[in-house]
Scaffold this active site. Sequence first.
Site, PDB file in Angstrom:
ATOM      1  N   HIS A 185       0.585  -1.185   0.264  1.00 42.62           N
ATOM      2  CA  HIS A 185       0.038   0.333  -0.126  1.00 42.62           C
ATOM      3  C   HIS A 185       0.880   1.342   0.089  1.00 42.62           C
ATOM      4  O   HIS A 185       0.347   2.200  -0.575  1.00 42.62           O
ATOM      5  CB  HIS A 185      -0.796   0.139   1.106  1.00 42.62           C
ATOM      6  CG  HIS A 185      -2.331  -0.558   0.776  1.00 42.62           C
ATOM      7  ND1 HIS A 185      -2.771  -0.167   0.677  1.00 42.62           N
ATOM      8  CD2 HIS A 185      -2.338  -1.851   0.863  1.00 42.62           C
ATOM      9  CE1 HIS A 185      -4.413  -1.523   0.287  1.00 42.62           C
ATOM     10  NE2 HIS A 185      -3.671  -1.908   0.591  1.00 42.62           N
ATOM     11  N   GLY A 230       4.828   5.815  -5.754  1.00 45.86           N
ATOM     12  CA  GLY A 230       6.555   4.765  -5.587  1.00 45.86           C
ATOM     13  C   GLY A 230       6.289   4.698  -4.098  1.00 45.86           C
ATOM     14  O   GLY A 230       5.652   5.324  -2.554  1.00 45.86           O
TER      15      GLY A 230
END
Length: 131
Positions: free
Chosen positions: A68, A74
């Site tokens: 997550h 990123g």
Amino acid sequence: MGFNGAATLALLILLVSSNSFNMCFGQLSSNFYDSSCPNALSTIRSKIRSAISAERRMGASLIRLHFHDCFVNGCDGSLLLPEEKTARGNNNSARGFEVIDEVKSEVESICPGVVSCADILAVAARDSSEA
Ligand SMILES: *[C@@H]1O[C@H](CO)[C@@H](O)[C@H](O)[C@H]1NC(C)=O
């Protein structure tokens, strides 16, 4: 397109592709902290192992946290921001933050300000997959 146009295009393609090669290689390293914090990885590993032996399900939860964390812009540790922990989709769903907090404070006690939260999430996920 004449010779100059083709040559310019080829040069542009070369520049763009060589730049993206630079972005892909040379930035990630499994020995990045070897000199700046030699015990970082072993400290993280031992904390993760004890968290998982206390609760088997924690391994999967920590892998999910890293997954997550990588969703928006990123893998940057932003999942650990208070507003992210309770954001829709994470609230009462993502878990294991307290393990990451413990690891972070342990790592901070041996090397203050050296190891990033994003790296701790990534290494915790790696160690969770083999614990
Ligand atoms: C997160 O969950 C708690 C407990 O269910 C709830 O009180 C809180 O309002 C929720 N936060 C958000 C931002 O949805």
